[in-house]
Scaffold this motif. Structure first.
Motif, mmCIF file in Angstrom:
data_model
loop_
_atom_site.group_PDB
_atom_site.id
_atom_site.type_symbol
_atom_site.label_atom_id
_atom_site.label_comp_id
_atom_site.label_asym_id
_atom_site.label_seq_id
_atom_site.Cartn_x
_atom_site.Cartn_y
_atom_site.Cartn_z
ATOM 1 N N VAL A 23 -1.597 0.417 10.684
ATOM 2 C CA VAL A 23 -2.127 1.772 10.825
ATOM 3 C C VAL A 23 -3.355 1.920 9.938
ATOM 4 N N GLY A 24 -4.476 2.307 10.537
ATOM 5 C CA GLY A 24 -5.665 2.608 9.761
ATOM 6 C C GLY A 24 -5.489 3.946 9.076
ATOM 7 N N GLN A 25 -5.936 4.026 7.858
ATOM 8 C CA GLN A 25 -5.799 5.253 7.088
ATOM 9 C C GLN A 25 -7.139 5.553 6.427
ATOM 10 N N SER A 26 -7.805 6.598 6.909
ATOM 11 C CA SER A 26 -9.106 6.971 6.354
ATOM 12 C C SER A 26 -8.933 7.867 5.142
ATOM 13 N N ALA A 27 -9.871 7.736 4.207
ATOM 14 C CA ALA A 27 -9.845 8.587 3.010
ATOM 15 C C ALA A 27 -10.120 10.026 3.420
ATOM 16 N N SER A 28 -9.576 10.935 2.666
ATOM 17 C CA SER A 28 -9.836 12.346 2.900
ATOM 18 C C SER A 28 -11.304 12.639 2.640
ATOM 19 N N ARG A 29 -11.873 13.504 3.433
ATOM 20 C CA ARG A 29 -13.274 13.883 3.226
ATOM 21 C C ARG A 29 -13.421 14.970 2.170
ATOM 22 N N THR A 30 -12.299 15.589 1.778
ATOM 23 C CA THR A 30 -12.388 16.702 0.847
ATOM 24 C C THR A 30 -11.665 16.483 -0.481
ATOM 25 N N GLU A 31 -10.616 15.644 -0.496
ATOM 26 C CA GLU A 31 -9.890 15.432 -1.739
ATOM 27 C C GLU A 31 -9.444 13.979 -1.848
ATOM 28 N N GLU A 32 -9.250 13.505 -3.072
ATOM 29 C CA GLU A 32 -8.848 12.112 -3.289
ATOM 30 C C GLU A 32 -7.361 11.959 -3.005
ATOM 31 N N GLY A 33 -7.000 10.887 -2.266
ATOM 32 C CA GLY A 33 -5.609 10.631 -1.915
ATOM 33 C C GLY A 33 -4.891 9.829 -2.978
ATOM 34 N N ALA A 34 -3.635 9.514 -2.699
ATOM 35 C CA ALA A 34 -2.793 8.784 -3.655
ATOM 36 C C ALA A 34 -3.326 7.388 -3.940
ATOM 37 N N HIS A 35 -4.059 6.802 -2.986
ATOM 38 C CA HIS A 35 -4.565 5.439 -3.158
ATOM 39 C C HIS A 35 -6.071 5.425 -3.379
ATOM 40 N N GLY A 36 -6.604 6.490 -3.897
ATOM 41 C CA GLY A 36 -8.015 6.508 -4.231
ATOM 42 C C GLY A 36 -8.884 7.079 -3.133
ATOM 43 N N ASP A 37 -10.136 6.737 -3.221
ATOM 44 C CA ASP A 37 -11.158 7.332 -2.369
ATOM 45 C C ASP A 37 -11.642 6.347 -1.309
ATOM 46 N N ALA A 38 -10.749 5.476 -0.817
ATOM 47 C CA ALA A 38 -11.141 4.456 0.153
ATOM 48 C C ALA A 38 -10.130 4.405 1.288
ATOM 49 N N ALA A 39 -10.561 3.812 2.386
ATOM 50 C CA ALA A 39 -9.681 3.621 3.529
ATOM 51 C C ALA A 39 -8.698 2.490 3.227
ATOM 52 N N ALA A 40 -7.685 2.358 4.081
ATOM 53 C CA ALA A 40 -6.689 1.308 3.900
ATOM 54 C C ALA A 40 -6.053 0.980 5.240
ATOM 55 N N ILE A 41 -5.401 -0.163 5.268
ATOM 56 C CA ILE A 41 -4.556 -0.522 6.405
ATOM 57 C C ILE A 41 -3.131 -0.528 5.875
ATOM 58 N N VAL A 42 -2.273 0.244 6.511
ATOM 59 C CA VAL A 42 -0.878 0.337 6.117
ATOM 60 C C VAL A 42 -0.073 -0.529 7.077
ATOM 61 N N VAL A 43 0.711 -1.462 6.518
ATOM 62 C CA VAL A 43 1.536 -2.363 7.315
ATOM 63 C C VAL A 43 2.950 -1.797 7.338
ATOM 64 N N VAL A 44 3.442 -1.471 8.546
ATOM 65 C CA VAL A 44 4.732 -0.806 8.709
ATOM 66 C C VAL A 44 5.676 -1.722 9.485
ATOM 67 N N ASP A 45 6.886 -1.933 8.971
ATOM 68 C CA ASP A 45 7.899 -2.707 9.676
ATOM 69 C C ASP A 45 8.304 -1.947 10.938
ATOM 70 N N ARG A 46 8.275 -2.608 12.090
ATOM 71 C CA ARG A 46 8.565 -1.928 13.363
ATOM 72 C C ARG A 46 10.000 -1.460 13.465
ATOM 73 N N ASP A 47 10.941 -2.196 12.865
ATOM 74 C CA ASP A 47 12.351 -1.808 12.971
ATOM 75 C C ASP A 47 12.716 -0.696 12.000
ATOM 76 N N SER A 48 12.416 -0.887 10.723
ATOM 77 C CA SER A 48 12.838 0.073 9.696
ATOM 78 C C SER A 48 11.870 1.235 9.510
ATOM 79 N N TRP A 49 10.649 1.077 9.948
ATOM 80 C CA TRP A 49 9.569 2.049 9.739
ATOM 81 C C TRP A 49 9.317 2.270 8.249
#
Length: 160
Positions: free
Chosen positions: A46-72
């Motif tokens: 899952v692509g995760q873009s940084a917020s345009r208005t406030e800093e997120g939990a993982h900073g001020d950059a985008a990320a790719i979140v890897v999610v297990d398909r079975d357990s989510w």
């Protein structure tokens, strides 16, 4: 996930799984805007873009979140050196190897700071592209050949 939908709900910063009728089966909260989804055999990417208005939990950059398909469950959070992601695509390993090999010989060979821009080997050779683009293919690259052996006659309702 068999016959339903997986939806990136950017406004709610979540990933949702819905059945065919639209009933929410489960949701996964994310740190910021869910943008782009690629589905592998074992994982969702899952692509995760940084917020345009406030800093997120993982900073001020985008990320790719890897999610297990079975357990989510989120298995990994991979920072990306940009602020936004538009889409994700699973690429075959051969393409990745070719890209890595190319960068060994001409790292960031583009003009105006663009990685892999047009490069000329000599005055006699036309430039070639080193980055993936949405440029349309020429007509000669859009041809295929299909060869098949089919019986001369079939009974009605026969599937071959």
């Amino acid at each position: 996930m068999n016959d339903g939908w997986i939806v990136c709900n950017s406004a709610a910063c979540e990933l949702g799984e819905f059945d065919q009728r639209g009933k929410l089966l489960r949701r996964l909260a994310l740190d910021s805007w869910a943008r782009g989804l690629a589905v592998g055999d074992e994982f969702l990417f899952v692509g995760q873009s940084a917020s345009r208005t406030e800093e997120g939990a993982h900073g001020d950059a985008a990320a790719i979140v890897v999610v297990d398909r079975d357990s989510w469950r989120i298995e990994e959070h991979v920072p990306v050196p940009c602020r936004e992601i538009y889409d994700l695509v699973l690429a075959p390993g051969e393409l990745l190897e070719g890209f890595r090999t190319r960068l060994q010989y001409e790292p960031f060979a583009g003009r105006r700071g663009r990685p892999g821009g047009p490069v000329r080997r000599s005055r006699d050779q036309p430039p070639h592209r080193l980055w993936a683009t949405g440029d349309p293919l020429p007509a000669e690259a859009c041809r295929i050949t299909i060869e098949a052996t089919a019986p001369h006659s079939l009974a009605a309702g026969t599937v071959i």
